[in-house]
Design a protein around this motif. Structure first.
Motif, PDB file in Angstrom:
ATOM      1  N   UNK A   1      13.788   6.533  11.062  1.00  0.00           N
ATOM      2  CA  UNK A   1      13.783   6.365  12.648  1.00  0.00           C
ATOM      3  C   UNK A   1      13.326   7.692  13.286  1.00  0.00           C
ATOM      4  N   UNK A   2      12.439   8.305  13.948  1.00  0.00           N
ATOM      5  CA  UNK A   2      11.858   9.952  14.520  1.00  0.00           C
ATOM      6  C   UNK A   2      10.890  10.022  13.105  1.00  0.00           C
ATOM      7  N   UNK A   3      10.970   9.697  12.344  1.00  0.00           N
ATOM      8  CA  UNK A   3       9.969   9.958  11.154  1.00  0.00           C
ATOM      9  C   UNK A   3       8.388   9.207  10.715  1.00  0.00           C
ATOM     10  N   UNK A   4       8.275   8.280  11.590  1.00  0.00           N
ATOM     11  CA  UNK A   4       7.802   7.268  11.442  1.00  0.00           C
ATOM     12  C   UNK A   4       5.897   8.018  11.045  1.00  0.00           C
ATOM     13  N   UNK A   5       6.193   9.111  12.104  1.00  0.00           N
ATOM     14  CA  UNK A   5       4.562   9.625  12.098  1.00  0.00           C
ATOM     15  C   UNK A   5       4.246  10.365  10.580  1.00  0.00           C
ATOM     16  N   UNK A   6       5.385  10.875  10.540  1.00  0.00           N
ATOM     17  CA  UNK A   6       5.082  12.060   9.323  1.00  0.00           C
ATOM     18  C   UNK A   6       5.289  10.520   7.832  1.00  0.00           C
ATOM     19  N   UNK A   7       5.910   9.726   8.201  1.00  0.00           N
ATOM     20  CA  UNK A   7       5.572   8.778   6.452  1.00  0.00           C
ATOM     21  C   UNK A   7       4.796   8.579   7.200  1.00  0.00           C
ATOM     22  N   UNK A   8       3.579   7.998   7.567  1.00  0.00           N
ATOM     23  CA  UNK A   8       2.500   7.625   7.357  1.00  0.00           C
ATOM     24  C   UNK A   8       1.456   9.073   6.897  1.00  0.00           C
ATOM     25  N   UNK A   9       1.457   9.863   8.264  1.00  0.00           N
ATOM     26  CA  UNK A   9       1.817  11.303   7.433  1.00  0.00           C
ATOM     27  C   UNK A   9       1.191  11.753   5.818  1.00  0.00           C
ATOM     28  N   UNK A  10       2.788  10.744   5.001  1.00  0.00           N
ATOM     29  CA  UNK A  10       2.894  11.406   4.075  1.00  0.00           C
ATOM     30  C   UNK A  10       1.745  10.499   2.806  1.00  0.00           C
ATOM     31  N   UNK A  11       1.910   9.260   3.654  1.00  0.00           N
ATOM     32  CA  UNK A  11       1.315   8.079   2.969  1.00  0.00           C
ATOM     33  C   UNK A  11      -0.201   8.134   3.166  1.00  0.00           C
ATOM     34  N   UNK A  12      -0.857   8.486   3.788  1.00  0.00           N
ATOM     35  CA  UNK A  12      -1.765   8.707   3.860  1.00  0.00           C
ATOM     36  C   UNK A  12      -2.426  10.154   3.171  1.00  0.00           C
ATOM     37  N   UNK A  13      -1.849  11.574   3.198  1.00  0.00           N
ATOM     38  CA  UNK A  13      -1.901  12.028   2.812  1.00  0.00           C
ATOM     39  C   UNK A  13      -1.795  11.882   0.862  1.00  0.00           C
ATOM     40  N   UNK A  14      -0.796  10.973   0.718  1.00  0.00           N
ATOM     41  CA  UNK A  14      -1.350  10.457  -1.365  1.00  0.00           C
ATOM     42  C   UNK A  14      -2.222   9.722  -1.191  1.00  0.00           C
ATOM     43  N   UNK A  15      -2.120   8.497  -0.799  1.00  0.00           N
ATOM     44  CA  UNK A  15      -3.111   7.380  -0.933  1.00  0.00           C
ATOM     45  C   UNK A  15      -5.150   8.278  -1.212  1.00  0.00           C
ATOM     46  N   UNK A  16      -4.876   9.268  -0.053  1.00  0.00           N
ATOM     47  CA  UNK A  16      -6.222  10.080   0.776  1.00  0.00           C
ATOM     48  C   UNK A  16      -7.217  11.533  -0.103  1.00  0.00           C
ATOM     49  N   UNK A  17      -6.172  12.142  -1.273  1.00  0.00           N
ATOM     50  CA  UNK A  17      -6.036  13.203  -1.534  1.00  0.00           C
ATOM     51  C   UNK A  17      -6.472  13.147  -2.930  1.00  0.00           C
ATOM     52  N   UNK A  18      -5.868  12.097  -3.560  1.00  0.00           N
ATOM     53  CA  UNK A  18      -6.306  11.423  -4.995  1.00  0.00           C
ATOM     54  C   UNK A  18      -7.430  11.311  -5.175  1.00  0.00           C
ATOM     55  N   UNK A  19      -7.880  10.948  -3.697  1.00  0.00           N
ATOM     56  CA  UNK A  19      -9.763  10.169  -4.111  1.00  0.00           C
ATOM     57  C   UNK A  19     -10.671  11.931  -4.317  1.00  0.00           C
ATOM     58  N   UNK A  20     -10.135  13.095  -4.191  1.00  0.00           N
ATOM     59  CA  UNK A  20     -10.648  14.148  -4.914  1.00  0.00           C
ATOM     60  C   UNK A  20     -11.474  13.858  -5.776  1.00  0.00           C
ATOM     61  N   UNK A  21     -10.123  13.731  -6.826  1.00  0.00           N
ATOM     62  CA  UNK A  21     -10.158  14.134  -8.587  1.00  0.00           C
ATOM     63  C   UNK A  21     -10.653  12.329  -9.121  1.00  0.00           C
ATOM     64  N   UNK A  22     -10.262  11.368  -8.048  1.00  0.00           N
ATOM     65  CA  UNK A  22     -10.656  10.215  -8.339  1.00  0.00           C
ATOM     66  C   UNK A  22     -12.192  10.184  -8.005  1.00  0.00           C
ATOM     67  N   UNK A  23     -12.764  10.628  -7.337  1.00  0.00           N
ATOM     68  CA  UNK A  23     -14.566  10.533  -7.026  1.00  0.00           C
ATOM     69  C   UNK A  23     -15.224  11.131  -8.076  1.00  0.00           C
ATOM     70  N   UNK A  24     -14.260  12.271  -8.049  1.00  0.00           N
ATOM     71  CA  UNK A  24     -15.142  13.100  -8.955  1.00  0.00           C
ATOM     72  C   UNK A  24     -15.086  13.336 -10.614  1.00  0.00           C
ATOM     73  N   UNK A  25     -14.060  12.623 -11.091  1.00  0.00           N
ATOM     74  CA  UNK A  25     -13.750  11.502 -12.678  1.00  0.00           C
ATOM     75  C   UNK A  25     -14.729  10.877 -12.452  1.00  0.00           C
ATOM     76  N   UNK A  26     -14.634   9.752 -11.021  1.00  0.00           N
ATOM     77  CA  UNK A  26     -14.784   8.806 -11.373  1.00  0.00           C
ATOM     78  C   UNK A  26     -16.811   8.668 -11.528  1.00  0.00           C
TER      79      UNK A  26
END
Length: 398
Positions: A329-354
């Motif tokens: 409770x009280x950290x919903x935005x932060x939790x989604x921020x972490x989820x979105x960061x980790x699911x998206x930041x890896x798109x940089x190496x993923x797309x570069x490697x691919x």
């Protein structure tokens, strides 16, 4: 299910409508990007990997920042409006780009807008409904979002069929962009029900449950296999799908996701969301392994695209509902921020490697790499993330 849908708050439906209109503009242009880069700006797979990787990494970082700010200020609307405005009025500028570097800058601004709005929007959805309606709420949102992804490519296919130049199609995207901003201005903030002060932000995820931390790690590994969807469209074009049918193929995927996204996400409110995520990730590994086959026919390509649409339907809403379930409770935005960061930041190496594997070796090598990474993520998910937590034993001195 229909009774529950009709009982959802107006805010949920308005956010869904905003996403529908915005995605109509975004997805009208998305399937044209690899064609525009290749045929007009003479850029190859490596350039696509750089553009999409940097753009998505930027989006992911600002999803975390905006999520933290929302938990601190309890203000979501301003970030949602500004995020949609930045993307809606920035996308049409691609028509004036004279090099792939110009497209990179515009995609950077577009994804920056997405980063600023995504976590506040997801947090607003979570705060608008009770926990037993999160699956259907995020499923409805993703279905309406994907409905826009059906409308957009169909518009693009029609404009291509009547010989409208690619540059002019990009300019038309300003109209739905303006409508999106107008609708976002109609959103209302939910009443603040939290009685506790916001927790201090920590880069070590302090205050988050152990299972959430493990889940985020698995999400990052899976994201390494989840390169830009533009490579799927590029693969389809190379296998013989005509240029004017590429938007239709993408619209087909979005239609499947639209139709099945809400019912599959609603089922996760009654059954374990864990099963949906694990099975869908395993299906993704099989899909990308199948795409690696050099003798793939157009018929089998379409079959794999159908299953890819089902994969998106089974995960897009359910993954977010699972994040909301795990968030303190009280950290919903932060939790989604972490989820979105980790699911998206890896798109940089993923797309570069691919992109590097695709151009330097072969499409087979690139798709097999993604298949292997996603398989490892499934194993980690089942054996580590979803493993029951052992109770902590406390020794008492007698």
């Amino acid at each position: 299910m229909f009774k529950t849908l009709l009982s959802l708050p107006k805010t949920v439906w308005l956010i869904g409508l905003i996403s529908l209109v915005n995605d109509s503009a975004s997805e009208m242009l998305y399937p044209l990007m690899p064609l525009y880069l290749a045929s007009v700006l003479m850029a190859g797979p490596k350039a696509i990997g750089i553009i999409e990787g940097i753009a998505e990494a930027t989006s992911s970082l600002f999803k975390l920042i905006s999520g933290v700010i929302v938990d601190k200020t309890k203000n979501t609307k301003i970030w949602i409006v500004f995020g949609y405005a930045l993307a809606g009025f920035g996308r049409p500028l691609i028509a004036f780009a004279s090099s792939w570097f110009g497209v990179l800058l515009i995609r950077f601004a577009d994804r920056l807008g997405k980063g600023l709005r995504s976590s506040p929007r997801d947090a607003l959805l979570a705060e608008s409904v009770p926990s037993n309606q999160r699956g259907i709420t995020y499923g409805l949102h993703r279905s309406m979002d994907n409905a826009g992804a059906v409308i957009g490519p169909l518009l693009a296919a029609y404009l291509l069929a009547i010989n409208v130049p690619l540059k002019d199609i990009f300019l038309w995207a300003v109209i739905p962009g303006a409508i999106t901003v107008g609708l976002a201005l109609c959103l209302k903030e939910p009443p603040d029900k939290s009685l506790t002060p916001p927790a201090k932000f920590s880069w070590t995820l302090e205050g988050m449950p152990v299972q959430f931390k493990r889940y985020i790690f698995a999400v990052g590994l899976f994201a390494l296999s989840n390169s830009s969807d533009m490579f799927l469209l590029l693969r389809a074009r190379e296998l013989g799908v005509p240029q004017e049918q590429i938007p239709l193929l993408w619209a087909g995927i979005s239609l499947i996701t639209t139709v099945f996204g809400t019912p599959l996400s609603a089922l996760s409110d009654r059954f374990s969301r864990k099963y949906f995520i694990a099975i869908a990730w395993a299906a993704y590994a099989l899909i990308y392994t199948g795409m690696s086959y050099s003798g793939l026919t157009i018929g089998w390509l379409c079959v794999l695209f159908v299953f890819y649409g089902l994969f998106k339907a089974a995960t897009e809403g359910v993954e977010k509902a699972f994040v909301a379930d795990l968030a303190p409770q009280g950290l919903t935005g932060t939790a989604f921020g972490w989820f979105n960061l980790c699911s998206g930041i890896m798109l940089l190496p993923a797309s570069l490697i691919f992109g590097w594997l695709y151009e330097s070796f072969s499409p087979t090598a690139a798709f097999l790499f993604s298949g292997a990474c996603s398989t490892l993520a499934v194993i980690l998910l089942v054996l580590w993330v979803f493993k029951p937590q052992e109770p902590v034993l406390i020794n008492k001195k007698t």
